[in-house]
Motif scaffolding. Structure first.
Motif, PDB file in Angstrom:
ATOM      1  N   THR A 150      28.761  17.994  48.408  1.00  0.00           N
ATOM      2  CA  THR A 150      29.086  18.651  49.511  1.00  0.00           C
ATOM      3  C   THR A 150      28.988  20.305  49.448  1.00  0.00           C
ATOM      4  OG1 THR A 150      31.360  18.622  49.399  1.00  0.00           O
ATOM      5  CG2 THR A 150      30.075  16.991  50.693  1.00  0.00           C
ATOM      6  N   MET A 151      29.588  20.798  48.194  1.00  0.00           N
ATOM      7  CA  MET A 151      29.626  22.156  47.991  1.00  0.00           C
ATOM      8  C   MET A 151      28.232  22.783  47.549  1.00  0.00           C
ATOM      9  SD  MET A 151      32.519  22.913  48.617  1.00  0.00           S
ATOM     10  CE  MET A 151      32.744  24.607  47.960  1.00  0.00           C
ATOM     11  N   GLN A 152      27.227  22.043  47.314  1.00  0.00           N
ATOM     12  CA  GLN A 152      25.804  22.403  46.980  1.00  0.00           C
ATOM     13  C   GLN A 152      25.031  22.350  48.151  1.00  0.00           C
ATOM     14  OE1 GLN A 152      24.245  20.050  43.899  1.00  0.00           O
ATOM     15  NE2 GLN A 152      25.592  20.747  42.371  1.00  0.00           N
ATOM     16  N   HIS A 153      25.216  21.924  49.360  1.00  0.00           N
ATOM     17  CA  HIS A 153      24.709  21.841  50.725  1.00  0.00           C
ATOM     18  C   HIS A 153      24.684  23.382  51.021  1.00  0.00           C
ATOM     19  CE1 HIS A 153      23.487  20.731  54.625  1.00  0.00           C
ATOM     20  NE2 HIS A 153      24.023  21.350  55.002  1.00  0.00           N
ATOM     21  N   LYS A 154      23.279  23.705  51.512  1.00  0.00           N
ATOM     22  CA  LYS A 154      22.992  24.904  52.020  1.00  0.00           C
ATOM     23  C   LYS A 154      22.870  24.722  53.810  1.00  0.00           C
ATOM     24  CE  LYS A 154      21.474  27.359  48.168  1.00  0.00           C
ATOM     25  NZ  LYS A 154      22.412  27.047  47.019  1.00  0.00           N
ATOM     26  N   PRO A 155      23.275  25.685  54.433  1.00  0.00           N
ATOM     27  CA  PRO A 155      22.968  25.377  56.035  1.00  0.00           C
ATOM     28  C   PRO A 155      21.539  25.867  56.170  1.00  0.00           C
ATOM     29  CG  PRO A 155      24.441  27.376  55.485  1.00  0.00           C
ATOM     30  CD  PRO A 155      24.147  26.744  54.272  1.00  0.00           C
ATOM     31  N   THR A 156      20.865  25.225  57.117  1.00  0.00           N
ATOM     32  CA  THR A 156      19.420  25.419  57.334  1.00  0.00           C
ATOM     33  C   THR A 156      19.304  26.737  58.261  1.00  0.00           C
ATOM     34  OG1 THR A 156      19.723  24.310  59.548  1.00  0.00           O
ATOM     35  CG2 THR A 156      18.984  23.155  57.310  1.00  0.00           C
ATOM     36  N   ASN A 157      20.436  27.200  58.933  1.00  0.00           N
ATOM     37  CA  ASN A 157      20.180  28.484  59.981  1.00  0.00           C
ATOM     38  C   ASN A 157      20.950  29.432  59.113  1.00  0.00           C
ATOM     39  OD1 ASN A 157      18.902  26.957  61.696  1.00  0.00           O
ATOM     40  ND2 ASN A 157      20.816  26.608  62.760  1.00  0.00           N
ATOM     41  N   ASP A 158      20.314  30.637  59.308  1.00  0.00           N
ATOM     42  CA  ASP A 158      20.875  31.840  58.625  1.00  0.00           C
ATOM     43  C   ASP A 158      22.215  32.259  59.214  1.00  0.00           C
ATOM     44  OD1 ASP A 158      19.142  32.129  56.552  1.00  0.00           O
ATOM     45  OD2 ASP A 158      17.769  33.615  57.755  1.00  0.00           O
ATOM     46  N   ILE A 159      23.328  32.773  58.590  1.00  0.00           N
ATOM     47  CA  ILE A 159      24.431  33.194  59.388  1.00  0.00           C
ATOM     48  C   ILE A 159      24.169  34.485  60.020  1.00  0.00           C
ATOM     49  CG2 ILE A 159      26.973  33.559  59.200  1.00  0.00           C
ATOM     50  CD1 ILE A 159      27.014  31.518  56.783  1.00  0.00           C
ATOM     51  N   ILE A 160      24.401  34.842  61.298  1.00  0.00           N
ATOM     52  CA  ILE A 160      24.412  36.207  61.914  1.00  0.00           C
ATOM     53  C   ILE A 160      25.631  36.684  62.141  1.00  0.00           C
ATOM     54  CG2 ILE A 160      23.288  37.496  63.806  1.00  0.00           C
ATOM     55  CD1 ILE A 160      21.137  35.160  63.826  1.00  0.00           C
ATOM     56  N   ILE A 161      25.969  37.779  61.707  1.00  0.00           N
ATOM     57  CA  ILE A 161      27.160  38.197  61.895  1.00  0.00           C
ATOM     58  C   ILE A 161      27.340  39.310  63.008  1.00  0.00           C
ATOM     59  CG2 ILE A 161      29.091  39.813  61.125  1.00  0.00           C
ATOM     60  CD1 ILE A 161      28.723  38.531  58.137  1.00  0.00           C
ATOM     61  N   HIS A 162      27.860  38.809  64.280  1.00  0.00           N
ATOM     62  CA  HIS A 162      27.464  40.009  65.290  1.00  0.00           C
ATOM     63  C   HIS A 162      28.555  41.177  65.335  1.00  0.00           C
ATOM     64  CE1 HIS A 162      24.586  37.558  67.219  1.00  0.00           C
ATOM     65  NE2 HIS A 162      25.266  36.367  66.921  1.00  0.00           N
ATOM     66  N   THR A 163      28.232  42.226  65.703  1.00  0.00           N
ATOM     67  CA  THR A 163      29.420  43.234  65.553  1.00  0.00           C
ATOM     68  C   THR A 163      29.684  43.444  67.361  1.00  0.00           C
ATOM     69  OG1 THR A 163      27.528  44.864  65.918  1.00  0.00           O
ATOM     70  CG2 THR A 163      28.288  44.258  63.666  1.00  0.00           C
ATOM     71  N   TYR A 164      30.556  42.924  67.602  1.00  0.00           N
ATOM     72  CA  TYR A 164      31.029  42.630  69.179  1.00  0.00           C
ATOM     73  C   TYR A 164      32.149  43.938  69.267  1.00  0.00           C
ATOM     74  CZ  TYR A 164      29.298  37.973  69.573  1.00  0.00           C
ATOM     75  OH  TYR A 164      28.752  36.972  69.560  1.00  0.00           O
ATOM     76  N   LEU A 165      32.582  44.600  68.389  1.00  0.00           N
ATOM     77  CA  LEU A 165      33.534  45.466  68.513  1.00  0.00           C
ATOM     78  C   LEU A 165      33.024  46.969  68.854  1.00  0.00           C
ATOM     79  CD1 LEU A 165      35.687  44.993  65.279  1.00  0.00           C
ATOM     80  CD2 LEU A 165      36.171  44.393  67.529  1.00  0.00           C
ATOM     81  N   GLN A 166      31.550  46.927  68.691  1.00  0.00           N
ATOM     82  CA  GLN A 166      30.895  48.329  68.934  1.00  0.00           C
ATOM     83  C   GLN A 166      30.520  48.162  70.605  1.00  0.00           C
ATOM     84  OE1 GLN A 166      27.350  48.081  66.637  1.00  0.00           O
ATOM     85  NE2 GLN A 166      28.424  48.689  64.719  1.00  0.00           N
ATOM     86  N   ASN A 167      30.517  47.139  71.276  1.00  0.00           N
ATOM     87  CA  ASN A 167      30.086  47.074  72.560  1.00  0.00           C
ATOM     88  C   ASN A 167      31.202  46.767  73.546  1.00  0.00           C
ATOM     89  OD1 ASN A 167      27.467  47.265  71.656  1.00  0.00           O
ATOM     90  ND2 ASN A 167      27.204  44.958  71.510  1.00  0.00           N
TER      91      ASN A 167
END
Length: 53
Positions: free
Chosen positions: A28-45
């Motif tokens: 289970t630790m070798q599993h890679k997610p299929t979607n990229d992780i997107i980090i949103h910067t909500y603090l700027q808006n």
């Protein structure tokens, strides 16, 4: 009371934890997610909220 006899259940519990830790956890630790992780910067808006009352 046979349920208080730890003889068979202790070994079952130990083998279960060993199977979990040695076999299932590395898989289970070798599993890679299929979607990229997107980090949103909500603090700027951020804008202040003006309450109507």
């Amino acid at each position: 009371m046979p349920q208080l006899n730890p003889n068979p259940w202790l070994m079952i519990m130990i083998f279960t934890w060993l199977a979990l830790l040695l076999i299932l956890m590395p898989k289970t630790m070798q599993h890679k997610p299929t979607n990229d992780i997107i980090i949103h910067t909500y603090l700027q808006n951020l804008t202040p909220w003006t309450w109507p009352w």
